[in-house]
Design an enzyme around this catalytic site. Structure first.
Site, PDB file in Angstrom:
ATOM      1  N   ARG A  47       0.825  -1.229   0.000  1.00 27.06           N
ATOM      2  CA  ARG A  47       0.000   0.000   0.000  1.00 27.06           C
ATOM      3  C   ARG A  47       0.855   1.274   0.000  1.00 27.06           C
ATOM      4  NH1 ARG A  47      -2.304  -3.599  -0.902  1.00 27.06           N
ATOM      5  NH2 ARG A  47      -4.183  -4.464   0.023  1.00 27.06           N
ATOM      6  N   SER A  61     -12.228   1.149   3.552  1.00 34.98           N
ATOM      7  CA  SER A  61     -11.616   0.930   4.877  1.00 34.98           C
ATOM      8  C   SER A  61     -11.206   2.276   5.464  1.00 34.98           C
ATOM      9  CB  SER A  61     -10.364   0.067   4.749  1.00 34.98           C
ATOM     10  OG  SER A  61     -10.700  -1.126   4.110  1.00 34.98           O
ATOM     11  N   GLU A 101      -7.133   5.755   7.453  1.00 34.54           N
ATOM     12  CA  GLU A 101      -6.571   5.334   6.153  1.00 34.54           C
ATOM     13  C   GLU A 101      -6.743   6.421   5.071  1.00 34.54           C
ATOM     14  OE1 GLU A 101      -5.767   1.601   4.986  1.00 34.54           O
ATOM     15  OE2 GLU A 101      -4.862   2.968   3.540  1.00 34.54           O
TER      16      GLU A 101
HETATM   17  C1  LIG Z   1     -15.668   1.075  -1.162  1.00 29.47           C
HETATM   18  C2  LIG Z   1     -14.173   1.214  -1.304  1.00 29.47           C
HETATM   19  C3  LIG Z   1     -13.382   0.071  -1.340  1.00 29.47           C
HETATM   20  C4  LIG Z   1     -11.984   0.163  -1.484  1.00 29.47           C
HETATM   21  N1  LIG Z   1     -11.253  -0.989  -1.547  1.00 29.47           N
HETATM   22  C5  LIG Z   1      -9.901  -0.924  -1.704  1.00 29.47           C
HETATM   23  C6  LIG Z   1      -9.116  -2.121  -1.785  1.00 29.47           C
HETATM   24  O1  LIG Z   1      -9.626  -3.235  -1.729  1.00 29.47           O
HETATM   25  N2  LIG Z   1      -7.774  -2.003  -1.946  1.00 29.47           N
HETATM   26  C7  LIG Z   1      -7.158  -0.768  -2.051  1.00 29.47           C
HETATM   27  O2  LIG Z   1      -5.935  -0.738  -2.221  1.00 29.47           O
HETATM   28  N3  LIG Z   1      -7.884   0.377  -1.979  1.00 29.47           N
HETATM   29  C8  LIG Z   1      -9.230   0.337  -1.814  1.00 29.47           C
HETATM   30  N4  LIG Z   1      -9.964   1.492  -1.727  1.00 29.47           N
HETATM   31  C9  LIG Z   1      -9.271   2.794  -1.806  1.00 29.47           C
HETATM   32  C10 LIG Z   1      -9.298   3.442  -3.213  1.00 29.47           C
HETATM   33  O3  LIG Z   1     -10.036   2.656  -4.093  1.00 29.47           O
HETATM   34  C11 LIG Z   1      -7.875   3.621  -3.754  1.00 29.47           C
HETATM   35  O4  LIG Z   1      -7.112   4.411  -2.883  1.00 29.47           O
HETATM   36  C12 LIG Z   1      -7.872   4.255  -5.156  1.00 29.47           C
HETATM   37  O5  LIG Z   1      -6.611   4.093  -5.756  1.00 29.47           O
HETATM   38  C13 LIG Z   1      -8.228   5.744  -5.099  1.00 29.47           C
HETATM   39  O6  LIG Z   1      -8.407   6.200  -6.428  1.00 29.47           O
HETATM   40  P1  LIG Z   1      -8.995   7.638  -6.700  1.00 29.47           P
HETATM   41  O7  LIG Z   1      -8.859   7.905  -8.165  1.00 29.47           O
HETATM   42  O8  LIG Z   1     -10.373   7.739  -6.160  1.00 29.47           O
HETATM   43  O9  LIG Z   1      -7.961   8.527  -5.891  1.00 29.47           O
HETATM   44  P2  LIG Z   1      -8.159   9.888  -5.073  1.00 29.47           P
HETATM   45  O10 LIG Z   1      -8.875   9.620  -3.799  1.00 29.47           O
HETATM   46  O11 LIG Z   1      -8.697  10.944  -5.950  1.00 29.47           O
HETATM   47  O12 LIG Z   1      -6.617  10.203  -4.755  1.00 29.47           O
HETATM   48  C14 LIG Z   1      -5.886   9.374  -3.871  1.00 29.47           C
HETATM   49  C15 LIG Z   1      -4.434   9.919  -3.773  1.00 29.47           C
HETATM   50  O13 LIG Z   1      -3.784   9.762  -5.021  1.00 29.47           O
HETATM   51  C16 LIG Z   1      -3.350  11.026  -5.530  1.00 29.47           C
HETATM   52  N5  LIG Z   1      -3.579  10.993  -6.991  1.00 29.47           N
HETATM   53  C17 LIG Z   1      -4.738  10.719  -7.646  1.00 29.47           C
HETATM   54  N6  LIG Z   1      -4.540  10.737  -8.968  1.00 29.47           N
HETATM   55  C18 LIG Z   1      -3.235  11.017  -9.165  1.00 29.47           C
HETATM   56  C19 LIG Z   1      -2.415  11.201 -10.332  1.00 29.47           C
HETATM   57  N7  LIG Z   1      -2.897  11.073 -11.560  1.00 29.47           N
HETATM   58  N8  LIG Z   1      -1.097  11.519 -10.142  1.00 29.47           N
HETATM   59  C20 LIG Z   1      -0.570  11.652  -8.904  1.00 29.47           C
HETATM   60  N9  LIG Z   1      -1.289  11.513  -7.766  1.00 29.47           N
HETATM   61  C21 LIG Z   1      -2.611  11.188  -7.900  1.00 29.47           C
HETATM   62  C22 LIG Z   1      -4.219  12.066  -4.831  1.00 29.47           C
HETATM   63  O14 LIG Z   1      -3.563  13.331  -4.764  1.00 29.47           O
HETATM   64  C23 LIG Z   1      -4.376  11.429  -3.461  1.00 29.47           C
HETATM   65  O15 LIG Z   1      -3.213  11.658  -2.698  1.00 29.47           O
HETATM   66  C24 LIG Z   1     -11.370   1.436  -1.591  1.00 29.47           C
HETATM   67  C25 LIG Z   1     -12.168   2.598  -1.577  1.00 29.47           C
HETATM   68  C26 LIG Z   1     -13.555   2.493  -1.425  1.00 29.47           C
HETATM   69  C27 LIG Z   1     -14.401   3.749  -1.431  1.00 29.47           C
END
Ligand SMILES: Cc1cc2nc3c(=O)[nH]c(=O)nc-3n(C[C@H](O)[C@H](O)[C@H](O)COP(=O)(O)OP(=O)(O)OC[C@H]3O[C@@H](n4cnc5c(N)ncnc54)[C@H](O)[C@@H]3O)c2cc1C
Length: 344
Positions: free
Chosen positions: A164, A240, A338
């Site tokens: 992670r 989470s 988290e």
């Molecule tokens: C219901 C649910 C279940 C989940 N299950 C899991 C799981 O099983 N395993 C797991 O690992 N995670 C899980 N997550 C967490 C989430 O899916 C991940 O963290 C995912 O990668 C976030 O993607 P996002 O585009 O929404 O990122 P955001 O929330 O928009 O951004 C997350 C971080 O990444 C940075 N970021 C985003 N895009 C970029 C880019 N292009 N360049 C540089 N930095 C960037 C942002 O600045 C921020 O710091 C879950 C979330 C939810 C809501």
């Protein structure tokens, strides 16, 4: 590219809370990205890079600078010698890549089905589930290096992936803006044993573990997750909410005398990982609805905090404090959050 003003950020976080962004830009190309960074620089603004906000919580005061929503799209695909190579824009939805690769017969990321978020965010925390992680398939990450002012290509090794973690959320947090990710898929076979959840699912659906297809594994994972976790499209949450705490062997042996039911998992550094969800559940807080804050823990997984009717991020933080205090009192362990709280 338009730079919008005073945009509500609640619609850009799956927790659906938070104030306004002073400025907001949807970036669809490298030129848009450079333009938005120029705008921030010329106006003396901080910037925040946003994917789909499934791991981001905005404060009630919002964000006083420019939010850069990464929407660089497109996927280039080549397949030869039983290997699929994809170069995918940061704004594409991660689960679409899982769907594409499993439908083409590859197992590599089938276990990462239904993880919300964009492709650009996936390397940041090295998303993972059920024993697979995105770093298993990443070849290179293309990004804009804001400290050098150039576009760069970063190899898998140089991303410094760990559990992670990557350099993008540790040593070089906020330095790189990921514009696309190149991945290679080659796993045409998979062998049991699977995680017990998966084995149980396959048995109850009369699917033979030894002949399972990537599509069947994707379906199994999707159905298991749908039961355990709320769908962010219907219920506001960031998945989470607490990290699994690490304790030493000595701490664990003390705790397990008092709480023999405590599950643990030994980590590479000799510590023991406890399960935050179990700690919360043992405090009687699974499916706990707090009328005052409008927040709750999820009925099927205590680790997930959901926003039922909260009016502000402050409500969420009050609810978090209730959980953290009760768990601390019972186990002497302080749970850590988290999802990232975005600085104002
Ligand atoms: C219901 C649910 C279940 C989940 N299950 C899991 C799981 O099983 N395993 C797991 O690992 N995670 C899980 N997550 C967490 C989430 O899916 C991940 O963290 C995912 O990668 C976030 O993607 P996002 O585009 O929404 O990122 P955001 O929330 O928009 O951004 C997350 C971080 O990444 C940075 N970021 C985003 N895009 C970029 C880019 N292009 N360049 C540089 N930095 C960037 C942002 O600045 C921020 O710091 C879950 C979330 C939810 C809501």
């Amino acid at each position: 590219m338009k730079i919008l003003e005073n945009v509500s950020l609640a619609q850009y976080s799956t927790m659906r809370l938070g104030g306004n962004a002073r400025y907001f830009a949807e970036v669809k190309s490298n030129d848009d990205l450079l333009g938005s960074l120029d705008f921030a620089k010329n106006n003396g603004l901080n910037f925040h890079v946003l994917g789909s906000g499934s791991n981001s919580i905005f404060q009630d005061t919002g964000f006083s600078g420019l939010v850069i929503a990464m929407r660089t799209m497109g996927a280039k695909e080549t397949e030869a010698n039983n290997e699929l190579q994809l170069t995918v824009g940061a704004g594409e939805i991660w689960d679409d890549i899982v769907k594409l690769s499993t439908h083409k017969g590859y197992f590599d990321v089938a276990s990462l089905s239904l993880i919300p978020g964009t492709v650009g965010a996936a390397p940041v925390q090295n998303i993972g589930a059920y024993g697979q992680q995105v770093s298993d398939v990443i070849d290179t990450v293309r990004a804009y290096d804001t400290s050098k002012g150039i576009f760069v290509e970063i190899s898998n090794k140089d991303c410094e992936f760990k559990y992670r973690k990557s350099r993008f959320n540790t040593t070089d947090k906020k330095r790189f803006i990921i514009t696309s990710v190149t991945m290679r898929f080659c796993r045409k076979n998979i062998a049991p044993p699977f995680y017990s959840d998966i084995t149980n699912y396959l048995q109850s659906h009369h699917i033979d573990e030894r002949t399972i297809t990537p599509i069947q594994l994707r379906e199994a994972i999707s159905n298991i997750r749908a039961v355990k976790l709320p769908d962010p499209a219907d219920i506001a949450s960031c998945g989470s909410f607490f990290k699994n705490p690490l304790v030493s062997e000595a701490e664990y042996s003390q705790l397990s005398t008092q709480f023999p039911e405590l599950k643990s998992h030994k980590t590479d550094d000799g510590n023991l990982k406890l399960y935050a969800g179990q700690l919360i559940e043992l405090c009687g807080l699974k499916g706990f609805h707090d009328q005052e804050t409008g927040m709750a823990t999820w009925k099927n997984q205590a680790l997930v905090v959901v926003n039922e009717s909260a009016k502000s991020t402050n409500d969420l933080l009050k609810f978090k404090k209730i959980i953290v205090t009760i768990v601390q009192k019972k186990f002497g362990i302080t749970l850590e959050q988290e999802p990232e709280i975005i600085a104002v």
